[in-house]
Design an enzyme around this catalytic site. Structure first.
Site, PDB file in Angstrom:
ATOM      1  N   SER A 150       0.857  -1.191   0.000  1.00 11.22           N
ATOM      2  CA  SER A 150       0.000   0.000   0.000  1.00 11.22           C
ATOM      3  C   SER A 150       0.887   1.233   0.000  1.00 11.22           C
ATOM      4  O   SER A 150       2.038   1.171   0.458  1.00 11.22           O
ATOM      5  CB  SER A 150      -0.867   0.008   1.259  1.00 11.22           C
ATOM      6  OG  SER A 150      -1.541   1.238   1.380  1.00 11.22           O
ATOM      7  N   TYR A 171      -1.980  -1.581  10.391  1.00 14.15           N
ATOM      8  CA  TYR A 171      -2.013  -1.597   8.919  1.00 14.15           C
ATOM      9  C   TYR A 171      -0.686  -1.073   8.362  1.00 14.15           C
ATOM     10  O   TYR A 171      -0.073  -1.698   7.492  1.00 14.15           O
ATOM     11  CB  TYR A 171      -3.183  -0.747   8.432  1.00 14.15           C
ATOM     12  CG  TYR A 171      -3.441  -0.833   6.933  1.00 14.15           C
ATOM     13  CD1 TYR A 171      -4.129  -1.924   6.388  1.00 14.15           C
ATOM     14  CD2 TYR A 171      -3.013   0.167   6.074  1.00 14.15           C
ATOM     15  CE1 TYR A 171      -4.378  -1.999   5.023  1.00 14.15           C
ATOM     16  CE2 TYR A 171      -3.262   0.098   4.705  1.00 14.15           C
ATOM     17  CZ  TYR A 171      -3.948  -0.986   4.189  1.00 14.15           C
ATOM     18  OH  TYR A 171      -4.190  -1.060   2.833  1.00 14.15           O
TER      19      TYR A 171
HETATM   20  N1  LIG Z   1      -8.694   0.245  -1.320  1.00 16.92           N
HETATM   21  C1  LIG Z   1      -7.598   0.952  -1.130  1.00 16.92           C
HETATM   22  O1  LIG Z   1      -7.622   2.199  -1.142  1.00 16.92           O
HETATM   23  C2  LIG Z   1      -6.270   0.267  -0.931  1.00 16.92           C
HETATM   24  C3  LIG Z   1      -5.092   1.022  -1.042  1.00 16.92           C
HETATM   25  C4  LIG Z   1      -3.859   0.382  -0.885  1.00 16.92           C
HETATM   26  C5  LIG Z   1      -3.801  -0.980  -0.626  1.00 16.92           C
HETATM   27  N2  LIG Z   1      -4.976  -1.691  -0.519  1.00 16.92           N
HETATM   28  C6  LIG Z   1      -4.857  -3.126  -0.286  1.00 16.92           C
HETATM   29  O2  LIG Z   1      -5.421  -3.813  -1.403  1.00 16.92           O
HETATM   30  C7  LIG Z   1      -5.829  -5.131  -0.992  1.00 16.92           C
HETATM   31  C8  LIG Z   1      -7.242  -5.391  -1.487  1.00 16.92           C
HETATM   32  O3  LIG Z   1      -8.149  -4.549  -0.804  1.00 16.92           O
HETATM   33  P1  LIG Z   1      -9.391  -3.882  -1.536  1.00 16.92           P
HETATM   34  O4  LIG Z   1      -9.051  -2.487  -1.799  1.00 16.92           O
HETATM   35  O5  LIG Z   1      -9.815  -4.732  -2.668  1.00 16.92           O
HETATM   36  O6  LIG Z   1     -10.483  -3.892  -0.361  1.00 16.92           O
HETATM   37  P2  LIG Z   1     -11.701  -4.909  -0.086  1.00 16.92           P
HETATM   38  O7  LIG Z   1     -12.055  -4.708   1.337  1.00 16.92           O
HETATM   39  O8  LIG Z   1     -12.742  -4.725  -1.115  1.00 16.92           O
HETATM   40  O9  LIG Z   1     -11.050  -6.344  -0.332  1.00 16.92           O
HETATM   41  C9  LIG Z   1     -10.310  -7.038   0.638  1.00 16.92           C
HETATM   42  C10 LIG Z   1     -10.813  -8.475   0.644  1.00 16.92           C
HETATM   43  O10 LIG Z   1     -10.054  -9.213   1.605  1.00 16.92           O
HETATM   44  C11 LIG Z   1     -10.966 -10.042   2.318  1.00 16.92           C
HETATM   45  N3  LIG Z   1     -10.384 -10.380   3.621  1.00 16.92           N
HETATM   46  C12 LIG Z   1     -10.224  -9.571   4.709  1.00 16.92           C
HETATM   47  N4  LIG Z   1      -9.700 -10.251   5.728  1.00 16.92           N
HETATM   48  C13 LIG Z   1      -9.494 -11.519   5.270  1.00 16.92           C
HETATM   49  C14 LIG Z   1      -8.965 -12.702   5.863  1.00 16.92           C
HETATM   50  N5  LIG Z   1      -8.546 -12.718   7.144  1.00 16.92           N
HETATM   51  N6  LIG Z   1      -8.893 -13.830   5.108  1.00 16.92           N
HETATM   52  C15 LIG Z   1      -9.332 -13.841   3.820  1.00 16.92           C
HETATM   53  N7  LIG Z   1      -9.865 -12.762   3.221  1.00 16.92           N
HETATM   54  C16 LIG Z   1      -9.928 -11.600   3.936  1.00 16.92           C
HETATM   55  C17 LIG Z   1     -12.226  -9.198   2.445  1.00 16.92           C
HETATM   56  O11 LIG Z   1     -13.379  -9.982   2.737  1.00 16.92           O
HETATM   57  C18 LIG Z   1     -12.287  -8.547   1.070  1.00 16.92           C
HETATM   58  O12 LIG Z   1     -12.987  -9.327   0.124  1.00 16.92           O
HETATM   59  C19 LIG Z   1      -5.685  -5.152   0.521  1.00 16.92           C
HETATM   60  O13 LIG Z   1      -4.478  -5.804   0.861  1.00 16.92           O
HETATM   61  C20 LIG Z   1      -5.600  -3.691   0.891  1.00 16.92           C
HETATM   62  O14 LIG Z   1      -4.944  -3.488   2.104  1.00 16.92           O
HETATM   63  C21 LIG Z   1      -6.191  -1.099  -0.667  1.00 16.92           C
END
Ligand SMILES: NC(=O)c1ccc[n+]([C@@H]2O[C@H](COP(=O)([O-])OP(=O)(O)OC[C@H]3O[C@@H](n4cnc5c(N)ncnc54)[C@H](O)[C@@H]3O)[C@@H](O)[C@H]2O)c1
Length: 285
Positions: A150, A171
Site C-alpha cells: 500500500s 495496517y
Molecule cells: N482500497 C484501497 O484504497 C487500498 C489502497 C492500498 C492498498 N490496498 C490493499 O489492497 C488489498 C485489497 O483490498 P481492496 O481495496 O480490494 O479492499 P476490499 O475490502 O474490497 O477487499 C479485501 C478483501 O479481503 C478479504 N479479507 C479480509 N480479511 C481476510 C482474511 N482474514 N482472510 C481472507 N480474506 C480476507 C475481504 O473480505 C475482502 O474481500 C488489501 O491488501 C488492501 O490493504 C487497498
C-alpha cells in the site's frame, strides 16, 4: 493466446474489490483461478468485509469467461486452511504458477482496542506469509508471487497517525513489512527462478476505501463525513490532479504484468500504482 494462458493463479481476498478484479483479468488472459476469501467479519473489522454472495459472484464472472475456478471460504490467518485449499485447487486444476496475496483488512478508529493492532498484522502480514507458505511447495521455475502492499507502506503519517488508532498503526506496520519481505524472499527464491514482487496501490475504489472509517481518515474535521464529503479529500493524496482514487483494474494491470512471462526477469520490485502519491509525501521508498 492470453498473456497467462495455461497458468493457474491463487488469489486471496478474491470475493470483491481488487482481488476479484485480479482474478477476472488473469482469467480473461487465460488463467484458471483458485480463490479464497474470509466472507465474514473479523473481530475488529469496523466496515463490511465480503460475503459468500460476493465470492459466488466472482465464481460466476470467472466461469462466464470460460475459465475454471475453485473457490473456498478461508481466513488467511489459518495456514492449514490455505494448505488445504491449495491442495484442492491443484487436484482439480493440475498446477500452480501465480500467487496473488491480496487479502487485507484496515480497521481505523481511535475507539478500537489495542488488540486491533495484532489482528490487522495477522491478516495483512502473517496472512501474506501464510499464503506464500501454502503455495511454495507447489511452485517451480517461472512462478510469480505478488504481494499487495500500500502507499501506507511507503509514507509516514497516513493510516499510522494517532487518530486512526491501533488498527491504522497495525495496517502501516504490516504493509511496511511487505517491502523487506518481498525484497528478501525474492533474493532467497531467485536461485529457483521464482519471482517475488509487490504492488503498492494508492486509494482504490473498493469497499475498503468506500467505508465510514476511511471517510473519517480523510475528513477528520467532520464528525460523520459522507462519501461525498470524502471525495474531494481523497484527491489530496495523489500528485496527479483530480484523481480521488484509481480503479481496481489499474492495479490488476500491474498484477497481470508481474504474473506473466513478460516480467520474467523482474523480481524484488516495489511497483507503485499510486498516481504519484508517494512522491508527494515524506516517504520511506
Ligand atoms: N482500497 C484501497 O484504497 C487500498 C489502497 C492500498 C492498498 N490496498 C490493499 O489492497 C488489498 C485489497 O483490498 P481492496 O481495496 O480490494 O479492499 P476490499 O475490502 O474490497 O477487499 C479485501 C478483501 O479481503 C478479504 N479479507 C479480509 N480479511 C481476510 C482474511 N482474514 N482472510 C481472507 N480474506 C480476507 C475481504 O473480505 C475482502 O474481500 C488489501 O491488501 C488492501 O490493504 C487497498
Amino acid at each position: 493466446m492470453g498473456r497467462v494462458s495455461g497458468k493457474v493463479a491463487f488469489v486471496t481476498g478474491a470475493a470483491r474489490g481488487q482481488g476479484r478484479s485480479h482474478a477476472l483479468l488473469l482469467a480473461e488472459e487465460g488463467a484458471d483461478i483458485i480463490a479464497v476469501d474470509i466472507c465474514e467479519q473479523t473481530e475488529f473489522a469496523n466496515y463490511p468485509l465480503a460475503t459468500a454472495d460476493d465470492l459466488a459472484e466472482t465464481v460466476a464472472l470467472v466461469e462466464k469467461l470460460d475459465r475454471r475456478i475453485i473457490a473456498r471460504t478461508a481466513d488467511v490467518r489459518d495456514r492449514a486452511a490455505l494448505v488445504s485449499v491449495v491442495a484442492d485447487g491443484i487436484a482439480e486444476l493440475g498446477r500452480l504458477d501465480i500467487v496473488v496475496a491480496n487479502a487485507g483488512l484496515c480497521p481505523l478508529g481511535a475507539d478500537l482496542p489495542a488488540a486491533a493492532f495484532l489482528e490487522t498484522v495477522e491478516v495483512d502480514l502473517v496472512g501474506v506469509i501464510n499464503t506464500i507458505s501454502a503455495a511454495l511447495p507447489h511452485l517451480g521455475a517461472g512462478a510469480s508471487i505478488i504481494a499487495t502492499g500500500s502507499v501506507a507502506s511507503l509514507v509516514v503519517g497516513h493510516t499510522d497517525s494517532p487518530t486512526n488508532g491501533p488498527g491504522g498503526a497495525g495496517y502501516a506496520h504490516a504493509k511496511r513489512a511487505i517491502v523487506p519481505l518481498v525484497r528478501d524472499l525474492a533474493l532467497a527464491l531467485a536461485p529457483e527462478m521464482i519471482r517475488v514482487n509487490a504492488v503498492h496501490p494508492t486509494n482504490c475504489d473498493t469497499g475498503m476505501l468506500q467505508s465510514e472509517p476511511m471517510y473519517r481518515l480523510f475528513r477528520p474535521d467532520l464528525e460523520a463525513p459522507t462519501r461525498e464529503d470524502a471525495e474531494s479529500a481523497f484527491a489530496s493524496l495523489q500528485a496527479m490532479p483530480n484523481v480521488p482514487y484509481i480503479s481496481p483494474r489499474e492495479v490488476s494491470n500491474a498484477v497481470l504484468f508481474l504474473a506473466s512471462d513478460e516480467s520474467r526477469y523482474v523480481t524484488g520490485l516495489q511497483l507503485k500504482v499510486d498516481a504519484g502519491a508517494t512522491l508527494k509525501q515524506p516517504n520511506l521508498s
